[in-house]
Design a protein around this motif. Structure first.
Motif, PDB file in Angstrom:
ATOM      1  N   ASP A  19       0.816  -1.211   0.000  1.00 30.73           N
ATOM      2  CA  ASP A  19       0.000   0.000   0.000  1.00 30.73           C
ATOM      3  C   ASP A  19       0.850   1.262   0.000  1.00 30.73           C
ATOM      4  O   ASP A  19       0.420   2.317  -0.471  1.00 30.73           O
ATOM      5  CB  ASP A  19      -0.942  -0.005   1.213  1.00 30.73           C
ATOM      6  CG  ASP A  19      -2.064  -1.026   1.057  1.00 30.73           C
ATOM      7  OD1 ASP A  19      -2.170  -1.633  -0.035  1.00 30.73           O
ATOM      8  OD2 ASP A  19      -2.828  -1.224   2.018  1.00 30.73           O
ATOM      9  N   HIS A  31     -13.237  12.859  -0.657  1.00 30.37           N
ATOM     10  CA  HIS A  31     -13.679  11.556  -1.148  1.00 30.37           C
ATOM     11  C   HIS A  31     -15.187  11.387  -1.094  1.00 30.37           C
ATOM     12  O   HIS A  31     -15.703  10.346  -1.489  1.00 30.37           O
ATOM     13  CB  HIS A  31     -12.961  10.452  -0.361  1.00 30.37           C
ATOM     14  CG  HIS A  31     -11.470  10.567  -0.454  1.00 30.37           C
ATOM     15  ND1 HIS A  31     -10.771  10.222  -1.587  1.00 30.37           N
ATOM     16  CD2 HIS A  31     -10.544  11.034   0.409  1.00 30.37           C
ATOM     17  CE1 HIS A  31      -9.473  10.461  -1.400  1.00 30.37           C
ATOM     18  NE2 HIS A  31      -9.315  10.956  -0.202  1.00 30.37           N
ATOM     19  N   SER A  59      -6.766   8.057   8.295  1.00 33.12           N
ATOM     20  CA  SER A  59      -6.950   9.498   8.253  1.00 33.12           C
ATOM     21  C   SER A  59      -6.147  10.104   7.107  1.00 33.12           C
ATOM     22  O   SER A  59      -5.198   9.497   6.606  1.00 33.12           O
ATOM     23  CB  SER A  59      -6.484  10.057   9.601  1.00 33.12           C
ATOM     24  OG  SER A  59      -6.716  11.432   9.684  1.00 33.12           O
ATOM     25  N   SER A  60      -6.530  11.307   6.732  1.00 34.55           N
ATOM     26  CA  SER A  60      -5.774  12.014   5.685  1.00 34.55           C
ATOM     27  C   SER A  60      -5.671  13.486   6.076  1.00 34.55           C
ATOM     28  O   SER A  60      -5.376  13.800   7.226  1.00 34.55           O
ATOM     29  CB  SER A  60      -6.447  11.810   4.331  1.00 34.55           C
ATOM     30  OG  SER A  60      -7.704  12.443   4.318  1.00 34.55           O
ATOM     31  N   HIS A  64     -13.273  15.774   9.217  1.00 25.88           N
ATOM     32  CA  HIS A  64     -14.741  15.945   9.221  1.00 25.88           C
ATOM     33  C   HIS A  64     -15.321  16.185  10.619  1.00 25.88           C
ATOM     34  O   HIS A  64     -16.531  16.058  10.814  1.00 25.88           O
ATOM     35  CB  HIS A  64     -15.450  14.753   8.561  1.00 25.88           C
ATOM     36  CG  HIS A  64     -14.837  14.304   7.275  1.00 25.88           C
ATOM     37  ND1 HIS A  64     -14.545  15.180   6.248  1.00 25.88           N
ATOM     38  CD2 HIS A  64     -14.423  13.082   6.853  1.00 25.88           C
ATOM     39  CE1 HIS A  64     -14.001  14.504   5.240  1.00 25.88           C
ATOM     40  NE2 HIS A  64     -13.911  13.229   5.587  1.00 25.88           N
ATOM     41  N   GLY A  78      -2.681   7.090   9.271  1.00 30.75           N
ATOM     42  CA  GLY A  78      -2.933   6.929   7.838  1.00 30.75           C
ATOM     43  C   GLY A  78      -1.661   6.517   7.136  1.00 30.75           C
ATOM     44  O   GLY A  78      -0.657   6.184   7.781  1.00 30.75           O
ATOM     45  N   MET A  79      -1.703   6.587   5.798  1.00 31.91           N
ATOM     46  CA  MET A  79      -0.570   6.091   5.012  1.00 31.91           C
ATOM     47  C   MET A  79       0.355   7.184   4.532  1.00 31.91           C
ATOM     48  O   MET A  79       1.456   6.893   4.064  1.00 31.91           O
ATOM     49  CB  MET A  79      -1.102   5.348   3.769  1.00 31.91           C
ATOM     50  CG  MET A  79      -1.707   3.993   4.051  1.00 31.91           C
ATOM     51  SD  MET A  79      -0.529   2.806   4.711  1.00 31.91           S
ATOM     52  CE  MET A  79       0.570   2.584   3.317  1.00 31.91           C
ATOM     53  N   LEU A  98      -1.935  -0.576   8.024  1.00 37.27           N
ATOM     54  CA  LEU A  98      -2.722  -1.513   8.847  1.00 37.27           C
ATOM     55  C   LEU A  98      -2.822  -2.886   8.196  1.00 37.27           C
ATOM     56  O   LEU A  98      -3.139  -3.868   8.876  1.00 37.27           O
ATOM     57  CB  LEU A  98      -4.123  -0.953   9.093  1.00 37.27           C
ATOM     58  CG  LEU A  98      -4.184   0.282   9.986  1.00 37.27           C
ATOM     59  CD1 LEU A  98      -5.609   0.862   9.985  1.00 37.27           C
ATOM     60  CD2 LEU A  98      -3.766  -0.057  11.422  1.00 37.27           C
ATOM     61  N   VAL A 118     -14.910   6.428   5.287  1.00 39.48           N
ATOM     62  CA  VAL A 118     -14.868   6.022   3.872  1.00 39.48           C
ATOM     63  C   VAL A 118     -13.579   5.289   3.479  1.00 39.48           C
ATOM     64  O   VAL A 118     -13.024   5.528   2.412  1.00 39.48           O
ATOM     65  CB  VAL A 118     -15.176   7.219   2.917  1.00 39.48           C
ATOM     66  CG1 VAL A 118     -16.604   7.693   3.131  1.00 39.48           C
ATOM     67  CG2 VAL A 118     -14.232   8.405   3.074  1.00 39.48           C
ATOM     68  N   PHE A 152     -11.271   3.567  -4.446  1.00 37.53           N
ATOM     69  CA  PHE A 152     -10.141   3.320  -5.351  1.00 37.53           C
ATOM     70  C   PHE A 152     -10.293   1.845  -5.752  1.00 37.53           C
ATOM     71  O   PHE A 152     -10.012   0.949  -4.947  1.00 37.53           O
ATOM     72  CB  PHE A 152      -8.804   3.506  -4.628  1.00 37.53           C
ATOM     73  CG  PHE A 152      -8.570   4.882  -4.049  1.00 37.53           C
ATOM     74  CD1 PHE A 152      -8.738   6.029  -4.825  1.00 37.53           C
ATOM     75  CD2 PHE A 152      -8.154   5.034  -2.737  1.00 37.53           C
ATOM     76  CE1 PHE A 152      -8.501   7.288  -4.287  1.00 37.53           C
ATOM     77  CE2 PHE A 152      -7.904   6.288  -2.192  1.00 37.53           C
ATOM     78  CZ  PHE A 152      -8.085   7.418  -2.972  1.00 37.53           C
TER      79      PHE A 152
HETATM   80  C1  LIG Z   1     -10.560   7.483   0.680  1.00 34.37           C
HETATM   81  S1  LIG Z   1      -9.293   8.044   1.780  1.00 34.37           S
HETATM   82  C2  LIG Z   1     -10.239   8.605   3.151  1.00 34.37           C
HETATM   83  C3  LIG Z   1      -9.501   9.563   4.002  1.00 34.37           C
HETATM   84  C4  LIG Z   1     -10.299  10.197   5.171  1.00 34.37           C
HETATM   85  N1  LIG Z   1     -10.651   9.199   6.170  1.00 34.37           N
HETATM   86  C5  LIG Z   1     -11.510  10.952   4.684  1.00 34.37           C
HETATM   87  O1  LIG Z   1     -12.589  10.753   5.228  1.00 34.37           O
HETATM   88  O2  LIG Z   1     -11.373  11.781   3.764  1.00 34.37           O
HETATM   89  C6  LIG Z   1      -8.578   6.506   2.299  1.00 34.37           C
HETATM   90  C7  LIG Z   1      -7.598   6.633   3.419  1.00 34.37           C
HETATM   91  O3  LIG Z   1      -7.260   5.334   3.890  1.00 34.37           O
HETATM   92  C8  LIG Z   1      -5.911   5.290   4.253  1.00 34.37           C
HETATM   93  N2  LIG Z   1      -5.439   3.924   4.082  1.00 34.37           N
HETATM   94  C9  LIG Z   1      -5.555   3.164   2.974  1.00 34.37           C
HETATM   95  N3  LIG Z   1      -4.955   1.968   3.137  1.00 34.37           N
HETATM   96  C10 LIG Z   1      -4.449   1.986   4.395  1.00 34.37           C
HETATM   97  C11 LIG Z   1      -3.690   1.048   5.147  1.00 34.37           C
HETATM   98  N4  LIG Z   1      -3.316  -0.109   4.611  1.00 34.37           N
HETATM   99  N5  LIG Z   1      -3.328   1.385   6.404  1.00 34.37           N
HETATM  100  C12 LIG Z   1      -3.671   2.579   6.930  1.00 34.37           C
HETATM  101  N6  LIG Z   1      -4.390   3.508   6.266  1.00 34.37           N
HETATM  102  C13 LIG Z   1      -4.761   3.216   5.004  1.00 34.37           C
HETATM  103  C14 LIG Z   1      -5.220   6.262   3.288  1.00 34.37           C
HETATM  104  O4  LIG Z   1      -4.055   6.824   3.873  1.00 34.37           O
HETATM  105  C15 LIG Z   1      -6.291   7.311   3.055  1.00 34.37           C
HETATM  106  O5  LIG Z   1      -6.093   8.403   3.908  1.00 34.37           O
END
Ligand SMILES: C[S@@+](CC[C@H](N)C(=O)[O-])C[C@H]1O[C@@H](n2cnc3c(N)ncnc32)[C@H](O)[C@@H]1O
Length: 208
Positions: A19, A31, A59-60, A64, A78-79, A98, A118, A152
Motif C-alpha cells: 500500500d 472523497h 486518516s488524511s 470531518h 494513515g498512510m 494496517l 470512507v 479506489f
Molecule cells: C478514501 S481516503 C479517506 C480519508 C479520510 N478518512 C476521509 O474521510 O477523507 C482513504 C484513506 O485510507 C488510508 N489507508 C488506505 N490503506 C491503508 C492502510 N493499509 N493502512 C492505513 N491507512 C490506510 C489512506 O491513507 C487514506 O487516507
C-alpha cells in the motif's frame, strides 16, 4: 488468523502491491460530496463527547470533525505523512500500514471514540484491526465506521466491489462481531438527497 471466518477471496485486491506505493504521493482530494461531509460532521456532533480523546483511523488531510467542538486529543493514523501533516485537527500523527501491521501503538482503553471514514473497504485484515479498536476504546466508547459508494477500485477488497450497500454494511457488522468486545452494531443512514450516500456503522465497546 482472526480473518479465518471469511474466505481469502473476500480480501483479494486487483493491486496487491504494498500500500505504501499507492499512497506514497499525497492526495489532497475530498472523497465524498460536501453535503455528505456535512452529514457526517453532524453525526460526529451528536455521537462524540466534546472534550473526548479520539482516534481517526485511515486518516488524511481532513477529519470531518465539527469545527466548533474542542476535543482533548485527536490522534490520526494513515498512510501518507504529508496528508496527516496538513490535517489541522490532529494532535498526533502516525504513518502505519494496517494491512501489514494491524496492532495499534496506543495503550488499552485510552480513547473515547474511534473513527474510520470512507476507508474500511481497503482493509485486508479488518478483524485484527477491530480487535485493536476494541482494545484501545474505553468501556462504552464508540466506533463509527462511515461508508459511502466511491472507492479506489484497485485497492478495495473484492467483496466490497461486488456487494450491494446493505451487504457491505452487514460485512462491517460481521467484522465487529468477529473481533468481539462490541455491543450489537447499528446502522445510521444520513444520506443527503442528491449527494454521495452516507451509511455509518456505530457500535459501543462492551464492558470489560
Ligand atoms: C478514501 S481516503 C479517506 C480519508 C479520510 N478518512 C476521509 O474521510 O477523507 C482513504 C484513506 O485510507 C488510508 N489507508 C488506505 N490503506 C491503508 C492502510 N493499509 N493502512 C492505513 N491507512 C490506510 C489512506 O491513507 C487514506 O487516507
Amino acid at each position: 488468523m482472526s480473518e479465518r471466518k471469511f474466505p481469502a477471496e473476500v480480501f483479494a485486491r486487483v493491486d496487491e502491491s504494498p500500500d505504501a506505493l499507492f499512497y506514497g504521493e499525497p492526495r489532497f482530494a475530498l472523497h465524498i460530496d460536501d453535503a455528505t461531509i456535512a452529514a457526517l460532521t453532524q453525526l460526529y456532533r451528536e455521537e462524540l463527547p466534546p472534550g473526548g480523546r479520539l482516534l481517526d483511523l485511515m486518516s488524511s488531510w481532513v477529519s470531518h470533525l465539527p469545527g466548533e467542538v474542542r476535543y482533548a486529543h485527536v490522534a490520526g493514523l494513515g498512510m501518507n505523512a504529508a496528508e496527516l501533516d496538513a490535517n489541522p485537527r490532529l494532535d498526533e500523527r502516525r504513518v502505519q500500514d494496517l494491512n501489514r501491521e494491524p496492532a495499534l501503538p496506543w495503550p488499552d482503553a485510552g480513547f473515547d471514540a474511534v473513527l474510520c471514514a470512507v476507508s474500511v473497504q481497503y482493509l485486508v485484515r479488518p478483524v485484527e484491526v477491530f480487535k485493536e479498536v476494541a482494545r484501545v476504546l474505553r468501556d462504552a466508547g464508540k466506533v463509527l465506521v462511515a461508508t459511502s459508494h466511491r472507492l479506489f477500485p484497485t485497492k478495495a477488497i473484492a467483496a466490497w466491489r461486488s456487494l450491494p450497500a446493505d451487504a457491505r454494511l452487514r460485512l462491517v457488522g460481521e467484522y465487529l462481531a468477529e473481533a468481539r468486545g462490541f455491543r450489537q452494531a447499528r446502522v445510521v443512514d444520513r444520506s443527503p438527497a442528491g449527494a454521495d450516500p452516507l451509511w455509518v456503522v456505530v457500535a459501543e465497546r462492551a464492558p470489560r
